[in-house]
Design a protein around this motif. Structure first.
Motif, mmCIF file in Angstrom:
data_model
loop_
_atom_site.group_PDB
_atom_site.id
_atom_site.type_symbol
_atom_site.label_atom_id
_atom_site.label_comp_id
_atom_site.label_asym_id
_atom_site.label_seq_id
_atom_site.Cartn_x
_atom_site.Cartn_y
_atom_site.Cartn_z
ATOM 1 N N ALA A 27 39.780 47.955 44.760
ATOM 2 C CA ALA A 27 39.433 46.562 44.494
ATOM 3 C C ALA A 27 37.941 46.410 44.226
ATOM 4 N N GLU A 50 35.798 47.247 40.562
ATOM 5 C CA GLU A 50 35.624 46.335 39.419
ATOM 6 C C GLU A 50 34.340 45.540 39.630
ATOM 7 N N ARG A 100 34.462 41.897 41.071
ATOM 8 C CA ARG A 100 34.905 41.803 42.468
ATOM 9 C C ARG A 100 33.813 42.292 43.424
ATOM 10 N N HIS A 149 40.706 37.766 40.518
ATOM 11 C CA HIS A 149 39.892 38.637 41.361
ATOM 12 C C HIS A 149 40.011 38.256 42.835
ATOM 13 N N LEU A 197 41.323 40.552 46.089
ATOM 14 C CA LEU A 197 40.476 40.767 47.267
ATOM 15 C C LEU A 197 41.160 40.271 48.532
#
Length: 231
Positions: A18, A21, A24, A55, A59
């Motif tokens: 995660a 990116e 994020r 996003h 998360l």
């Protein structure tokens, strides 16, 4: 490899994925020192709402962030970082400020407790203020401070307009104060700490102090005085 250890490795891998990116990772960096609403995040990071929602969902799924409802405007939600979910050391964004001002609505509990905690961790001066200050500091805040080796014996309430200086770093420690400040103080941090006076119990004040202590621990090393490090 037992099942419990395997599940832990899988969870860590999901969090690393995660964070792989850039958008994020930028969200996590922004939430490291303060909470924010989705709208605030989107504006600050330049992300369209549909992409931001994607996003944030990822998360949340890996347990890195959580949402809470605003105690002020109940239609709003705030995002906060779940620090315990981070398994790797994260970079600490640095801020420069001659003074830190903790602000809540009535300046009767959370802001005073935050300022008292801050003085334990940093030589950068700190004070507190309110957007609608009460006539006195809440007695349970004074008692909670005393139980934890802090002193609010001489603390007095004050209005932010009488307190704020141009270069202060403002930390709003309640949702109402954050929302009331609006564009008046654009470069501020926000901590969505529940109001202990609404419940009025010793446990509520202890919980607020614990929440503030965790946040002060994270922020204090990141704030330096102008012209040099806070050693």
């Amino acid at each position: 490899m037992n099942a419990e250890w395997s599940a832990s490795v899988v969870a860590r891998a999901q969090r690393h994925a995660a964070l792989g990116e850039p958008a994020r990772l930028a969200i996590i960096d922004r939430l490291l020192l303060g909470d924010a609403s989705p709208g605030e995040l989107g504006q600050e990071l330049g992300l369209p709402s549909n992409l931001l929602a994607h996003h944030l969902k990822l998360l949340e799924q890996v347990g890195l962030i959580e949402r809470s409802r605003s105690e002020g405007d109940r239609r709003r939600t705030y995002l906060r970082l779940r620090v315990q979910a981070l398994t790797d050391t994260m970079p600490t964004p640095l801020r420069t400020a001659p003074r830190v001002v903790f602000v809540c609505t009535h300046n009767s509990a959370r802001s005073h407790l935050a300022a008292a905690l801050w003085k334990r961790h940093s030589t950068v001066p700190a004070t507190s203020a309110g957007t609608q200050p009460a006539s006195r500091v809440h007695p349970r805040a004074v008692a909670t401070a005393r139980k934890n080796g802090l002193s609010l014996a001489h603390a007095r309430t004050a209005h932010i307009d009488e307190t704020l200086r141009p270069d202060d770093l403002v930390v709003a420690v309640c949702d109402n104060a954050h929302e009331q400040l609006g564009p008046r103080v654009p470069d501020r941090l926000h901590w969505s700490v529940p109001d202990p006076t609404r419940i009025g119990t010793d446990d509520a004040f202890a919980d607020a102090l614990s929440d503030l202590a965790d946040r002060v621990d994270r922020l204090a090393p990141a704030v330096q005085p102008p012209g040099g490090r806070d050693d």
